[in-house]
Design an enzyme around this catalytic site. Structure first.
Site, PDB file in Angstrom:
ATOM      1  N   ARG A  52       0.840  -1.191   0.000  1.00 47.70           N
ATOM      2  CA  ARG A  52       0.000   0.000   0.000  1.00 47.70           C
ATOM      3  C   ARG A  52       0.879   1.246   0.000  1.00 47.70           C
ATOM      4  O   ARG A  52       2.094   1.165   0.143  1.00 47.70           O
ATOM      5  CB  ARG A  52      -0.948  -0.015   1.200  1.00 47.70           C
ATOM      6  N   GLY A  53       0.197   2.406  -0.120  1.00 49.22           N
ATOM      7  CA  GLY A  53       0.950   3.646  -0.288  1.00 49.22           C
ATOM      8  C   GLY A  53       1.108   3.853  -1.787  1.00 49.22           C
ATOM      9  O   GLY A  53       1.496   2.907  -2.505  1.00 49.22           O
ATOM     10  N   ALA A  54       0.794   5.070  -2.251  1.00 46.12           N
ATOM     11  CA  ALA A  54       0.695   5.290  -3.701  1.00 46.12           C
ATOM     12  C   ALA A  54       1.917   4.819  -4.506  1.00 46.12           C
ATOM     13  O   ALA A  54       1.766   4.040  -5.461  1.00 46.12           O
ATOM     14  CB  ALA A  54       0.385   6.764  -3.951  1.00 46.12           C
ATOM     15  N   ARG A  95      -7.696  -0.708  -6.665  1.00 44.10           N
ATOM     16  CA  ARG A  95      -7.956   0.460  -5.787  1.00 44.10           C
ATOM     17  C   ARG A  95      -8.125   1.698  -6.679  1.00 44.10           C
ATOM     18  O   ARG A  95      -7.403   1.838  -7.665  1.00 44.10           O
ATOM     19  CB  ARG A  95      -6.802   0.679  -4.787  1.00 44.10           C
ATOM     20  N   GLN A 202      -2.207   3.015   9.991  1.00 46.69           N
ATOM     21  CA  GLN A 202      -0.939   3.028   9.248  1.00 46.69           C
ATOM     22  C   GLN A 202       0.132   3.835   9.984  1.00 46.69           C
ATOM     23  O   GLN A 202       1.327   3.573   9.837  1.00 46.69           O
ATOM     24  CB  GLN A 202      -1.129   3.615   7.840  1.00 46.69           C
ATOM     25  N   ASP A 243      -2.110  10.622  -2.450  1.00 49.09           N
ATOM     26  CA  ASP A 243      -2.508   9.570  -3.389  1.00 49.09           C
ATOM     27  C   ASP A 243      -2.833  10.127  -4.761  1.00 49.09           C
ATOM     28  O   ASP A 243      -2.750   9.435  -5.764  1.00 49.09           O
ATOM     29  CB  ASP A 243      -3.700   8.790  -2.839  1.00 49.09           C
ATOM     30  N   ASN A 253      -5.348  12.453   0.249  1.00 49.35           N
ATOM     31  CA  ASN A 253      -4.451  11.617   1.052  1.00 49.35           C
ATOM     32  C   ASN A 253      -5.308  10.934   2.111  1.00 49.35           C
ATOM     33  O   ASN A 253      -6.527  11.159   2.196  1.00 49.35           O
ATOM     34  CB  ASN A 253      -3.338  12.462   1.687  1.00 49.35           C
ATOM     35  N   LYS A 254      -4.673  10.118   2.918  1.00 52.94           N
ATOM     36  CA  LYS A 254      -5.385   9.331   3.927  1.00 52.94           C
ATOM     37  C   LYS A 254      -6.403  10.165   4.694  1.00 52.94           C
ATOM     38  O   LYS A 254      -6.133  11.311   5.052  1.00 52.94           O
ATOM     39  CB  LYS A 254      -4.356   8.733   4.895  1.00 52.94           C
TER      40      LYS A 254
END
Ligand code: MRU
Length: 355
Positions: A52-54, A95, A202, A243, A253-254
């Protein structure tokens, strides 16, 4: 105990012919490598946030699609192209928000399109090279982001970050954590505050873990404490990842990032978004066009708890990302430098000058 900094987040295991990832759903309690060779396994790994994470999603998709087509038993280019496209479309559904997924898959497909006059095996070799290049580039891009971001702070500063835009979200330095790692190498003595980042933690499970493993000075806080630490004067700058950044600077973003940005504005703390150009989507005019992933409600009601911690049948809303309005962003740190408002112009200039 093993140190996470000894493990590669995402790479091509040439011997196994597999996409290799650290299973991030098991962290911080267990460091386990997964070796993926099947389309469904790779799709699941992205969807379930094992990787995960762009930027890491982009690298995983590039290596993943290479792994999935490398043994295609056809000499007919048209058949190969159609198979490639089918796999690409499938992985692209894993995603929706991180644009790096589509950026990496498009880059790989361009290799096929540009070389379709050659043989299938030549194209497969070029795909191999491109996947490795995408991975290598990420290291350099993050390092440059770190160097530019480091010019925005000074030794001894308190820095706050949200979610994980660290080495676990990239290949090596992370984006938001790059100035932290580079500063640590230079003895900058930063004090890092990490938001735990509900609902999937996270910040607590990944950022606090990797920074602590690397020896940095880390303090974990709950998401609702960032105002308190800023009011106390403990934070001199916020660095977050992203992202997808729209052409006007609005940034997905998150979930919770926009709250941190608003609080930072109130307390006059600079708020920086660390954005590789692979995460900037100039085709979208503003953040309202960014697709926002929604995830299952049990991530909020049940996950991490011994028993359910919400009434049965309560309505739950679980958007995975939010959009921080560009007015709240002090600067966007790219691998080409730090840009400021008006972002329509400054981001455009970055892309015009990009080779
Ligand atoms: O849902 P996640 O864990 O993939 O969300 C990750 C983030 O929001 C990161 O901040 C972003 O992808 C940048 S990673 C350099």
């Amino acid at each position: 105990m093993n140190n996470i900094t000894d493990f590669e987040t995402v790479y091509l295991d040439e011997e196994k012919g597999a996409l290799a990832i650290v299973d991030q759903t098991k962290l911080p309690n267990k460091i386990e490598m997964l070796y993926l060779t099947k389309a469904k396994e790779i799709w699941d790994a992205i969807y379930l946030l094992k990787v995960r994470g762009a930027p890491a999603i982009g690298v995983a998709a590039a290596i993943g699609i290479y792994v999935l087509v490398k043994d295609e038993q056809t000499d007919e280019m048209e058949k190969f192209q159609s198979k490639f496209h089918e796999v690409k479309e499938y992985l692209a559904t894993s995603r929706p928000t991180a644009v790096n997924l589509f950026w990496a898959l498009d880059r790989m497909e361009k290799v096929v399109a540009n070389n379709c006059k050659g043989t299938v095996s030549e194209v497969i070799e070029l795909l191999h090279k491109e996947a490795l290049k995408i991975r290598e580039e990420d290291i350099e891009v993050c390092r440059k982001i770190g160097e530019y971001a480091l010019t925005l702070v000074k030794p001894g500063d308190g820095l706050l970050t949200h979610c994980n835009a660290g080495r676990l979200a990239t290949v090596k330095y992370g984006t938001a954590t790059a100035p932290m790692y580079l500063g640590y190498e230079k003895g900058y003595d930063f004090h890092i505050f990490v938001d735990e980042t509900r609902p999937l933690l996270q910040g607590a499970r990944l950022t606090a873990f990797e920074l602590k493993n690397a020896g940095l000075d880390v303090t974990l806080i709950c998401d609702n404490m960032s105002g308190m630490v800023m009011k106390k004067g403990l934070v001199q700058a916020v660095f977050v990842g992203c992202d997808r950044v729209a052409a006007n600077g609005d940034t997905a973003n998150k979930i919770g990032t926009s709250v941190v940005a608003a609080v930072a504005k109130y307390y006059d703390v600079p708020f920086y978004v660390c954005a590789p150009t692979s995460t900037i989507d100039m085709t979208l005019a503003s953040g309202s066009e960014i697709p926002i992933e929604e995830r299952s409600e049990d991530e909020i009601t049940e996950m991490w708890y011994e028993k359910r911690m919400a009434p049965e049948e309560v309505n739950v809303f679980n958007p995975c990302f939010d959009v921080t309005d560009h007015e709240l962003i002090t600067g966007i740190v790219t691998e080409y430098g730090v840009v400021k408002a008006p972002y329509e112009e400054s981001l455009k200039r970055i892309f015009e000058n990009k080779i």
